[in-house]
Design an enzyme around this catalytic site. Structure first.
Site, short mmCIF file in Angstrom:
data_model
loop_
_atom_site.label_atom_id
_atom_site.label_comp_id
_atom_site.label_asym_id
_atom_site.label_seq_id
_atom_site.Cartn_x
_atom_site.Cartn_y
_atom_site.Cartn_z
N LYS A 256 30.73 2.00 -34.45
CA LYS A 256 30.12 0.81 -35.04
C LYS A 256 31.00 0.33 -36.18
O LYS A 256 31.51 1.13 -36.98
CB LYS A 256 28.71 1.17 -35.55
CG LYS A 256 27.94 -0.04 -36.10
CD LYS A 256 26.50 0.30 -36.42
CE LYS A 256 25.72 -0.89 -36.94
NZ LYS A 256 24.30 -0.59 -37.22
N SER B 235 20.65 -3.43 -35.22
CA SER B 235 21.96 -4.01 -35.48
C SER B 235 23.09 -3.34 -34.71
O SER B 235 24.18 -3.91 -34.63
CB SER B 235 22.26 -3.94 -36.99
OG SER B 235 22.34 -2.59 -37.41
N SER C 291 17.81 0.38 -36.13
CA SER C 291 19.02 -0.14 -35.50
C SER C 291 19.75 0.77 -34.53
O SER C 291 20.68 0.33 -33.86
CB SER C 291 20.02 -0.59 -36.57
OG SER C 291 19.61 -1.83 -37.08
N1 GLN Z 1 16.14 -4.91 -37.93
C1 GLN Z 1 16.01 -4.31 -39.22
C2 GLN Z 1 16.59 -5.23 -40.24
O1 GLN Z 1 16.94 -6.30 -39.91
C3 GLN Z 1 16.68 -2.97 -39.26
C4 GLN Z 1 18.15 -3.04 -39.27
C5 GLN Z 1 18.81 -1.70 -39.31
O2 GLN Z 1 18.21 -0.68 -38.97
N2 GLN Z 1 20.06 -1.70 -39.76
O3 GLN Z 1 16.70 -4.94 -41.38
#
Ligand code: GLN
Length: 488
Positions: free
Chosen positions: A80, A156, A180
């Site tokens: 990532k 994400s 995410s």
């Molecule tokens: N979807 C959540 C957010 O937008 C979690 C994102 C994540 O886990 N990095 O914050």
């Protein structure tokens, strides 16, 4: 080769049935063919990956029975793009860091490359600064879901998930602040694990919300996740929240029968907020667990409806502080024309950040400001404590908590970009876990209208081995995790 487990790949490499250079080339060729459409990778550097593969082959060649190579030596992995990686760009999905090359490696990168001997295949697309649930906030464009190109891959860690689902990589790393790793795993038919907070070092992992962020593996099976967690985890003095515990073999209990496992079913996860087709798949998985010898108990997590509101105070608060460093002076993007220091700051941040990141920075600054701190930030922290208490009470009567990972399957690209509340609610079942710091997984549990559904398994602190065991036994008797999208 593209459907072999990490264990099988390791054995093939050790037996010299295939070299790391050959294996890496195979995946690089698949990336070259499919990435233009999927957009799963931001950076690919063939020469650099092949040089690492040659080094892995040399390690494998000098290994002996007395001194075998590490089990994942020579296996390629996608990273990532928020893990700082020397020699590669680390963009965090942002224009702000579009050309950033870190002078040091994240702990996860160094462990997987130097200790485990894995080969970096490339850096994967992600929501900007990991803020999002669909990969649509990335400066580098959205990722498509290999199961249906009109749908999102989740976020994400959507690039990592799409890459593994399309078999452009055997496995990938992700990070999970509010879901995410788990939500993209559910959307792409993968197995993903968010470890207990503090098990995987955050050193060199670009921070979004430091008290919630945790790195972990995305792969096709629980067994692969166990091997990856073995290689990724461990105490790191450079991360003040890293936990100093003796090393564990997370694969040690994979095969253990599930007789007597007590599965908690929180009533708050089984309401009409979940799409019926997703719920049907989850119910079928629960029936399967009963067949495997587990018993179920009804439990309650009474404060879980407060998780999303508390998260959207705490995460932005931490983000507004973490992202203050992107000021155009030290590294990253700098506005080309400005008039004095204040103007430099303002233009750099106005031009370098996307809309979602700006929104979070504004919310974060607001909830931390004098006069609002008590009403919002402090209150959210109290809720956080209540949520952790709910889980602690639940784990007195069960070993693992099960429910859906996300209330829907992968939604259509563009479908939720205008409705942020809907977007934020895709993490309704995952966020409480981060607030409490617990480990959790998502595993494939079937399909609804041709799209994958995910089952979430939540464990008590440091119970990763038990979660992996529960996931592995299920995967031994169901074949959902082996399905791959057609046409790729
Ligand atoms: N979807 C959540 C957010 O937008 C979690 C994102 C994540 O886990 N990095 O914050």
């Amino acid at each position: 080769m593209i459907n072999k487990s990490l264990k099988q790949l390791g054995q093939a490499l050790a037996a010299k049935d295939i070299s790391s250079v050959e294996l890496t080339t195979l995946f690089l060729d698949r990336i070259a063919r499919h990435n233009p459409e999927l957009n799963a990778f931001i950076s690919v550097d063939r020469d650099r990956s092949l040089a690492q593969a040659r080094a892995a082959d040399a390690r494998l060649a000098s290994a002996s029975v007395a001194q075998p190579a590490a089990p994942l030596t020579g296996i390629p992995i996608a990273q990532k793009d928020l893990f700082c990686t020397t020699g590669w760009k680390t963009t965090c999905g942002s224009k702000m860091l579009a050309d950033f090359v870190s002078p040091y490696d994240a702990a996860v990168i160094a462990k997987l490359r130097d200790e485990a001997g894995m080969v970096t295949l490339g850096k994967t697309n992600m929501d900007e600064f990991a803020m999002g649930s669909s990969n649509e906030t990335s400066w580098f464009g959205p990722v498509k879901n290999p199961w249906d190109m009109a749908h999102v891959s989740g976020g994400s860690s959507g690039g990592s998930a799409a890459a593994v689902a399309a078999r452009l990589a055997p496995a990938a790393t992700g990070t999970d602040t509010g879901g995410s790793i788990r939500q993209p795993a559910a959307f792409c038919n993968l197995t993903g694990l968010k470890p207990t907070y503090g098990v995987v070092s955050r050193y060199g992992m670009i921070a979004f919300a430091s008290s919630l962020d945790q790195g972990g593996p995305l792969a096709t099976s629980a067994e692969d996740c166990a091997l990856l967690l073995n290689a990724m985890s461990g105490f790191d003095a450079r991360d003040s929240t890293s936990l100093d515990r003796p090393p564990e073999d997370y694969a040690r209990a994979l095969e253990k029968p599930l007789n007597g496992l007590r599965i908690g079913l929180p009533k708050e996860f089984f309401n009409d907020g979940c799409e019926p087709a997703v719920m049907a798949a989850v119910e079928a998985a629960i029936a399967e667990y009963r067949k495997l010898g587990a018993t179920t108990v009804d439990i309650s997590l009474p404060n879980s409806h407060l998780a999303v509101p508390a998260y959207y105070v705490i995460a932005p608060a931490e983000a507004s502080s973490n992202l203050a460093r992107f000021d155009g002076l030290r590294y990253g993007y700098r506005a080309p024309d400005y008039d004095g220091l204040d103007d430099l700051y303002m233009k750099t941040r106005a031009q370098g950040f996307g809309a979602e990141v700006k929104r979070r920075v504004l919310i974060g600054a607001y909830v931390l400001s004098h006069g609002y701190y008590d009403a919002y930030y402090l209150q959210a922290q109290r809720i956080r404590r209540l949520i952790a208490g709910d889980f602690a009470a639940a784990f007195t009567s069960c070993d693992v908590i099960i429910g859906p990972t996300s209330p829907t399957t992968a939604f259509k690209l563009g479908e939720r970009t205008a409705d942020l509340v809907k977007m934020y609610l895709s993490d309704i079942y995952t966020i409480a876990v981060n607030l409490a710091g617990l480990p959790a997984m998502s595993i494939p549990c079937g399909f609804a209208d041709g799209l994958p559904t995910g089952l979430q398994l939540i464990g008590n602190y440091f119970d990763e081995a038990r979660l992996l065991n529960a996931a592995h036994r299920y995967q031994m008797t169901t074949g959902w995790h082996e399905r791959m999208p057609e046409g790729i």
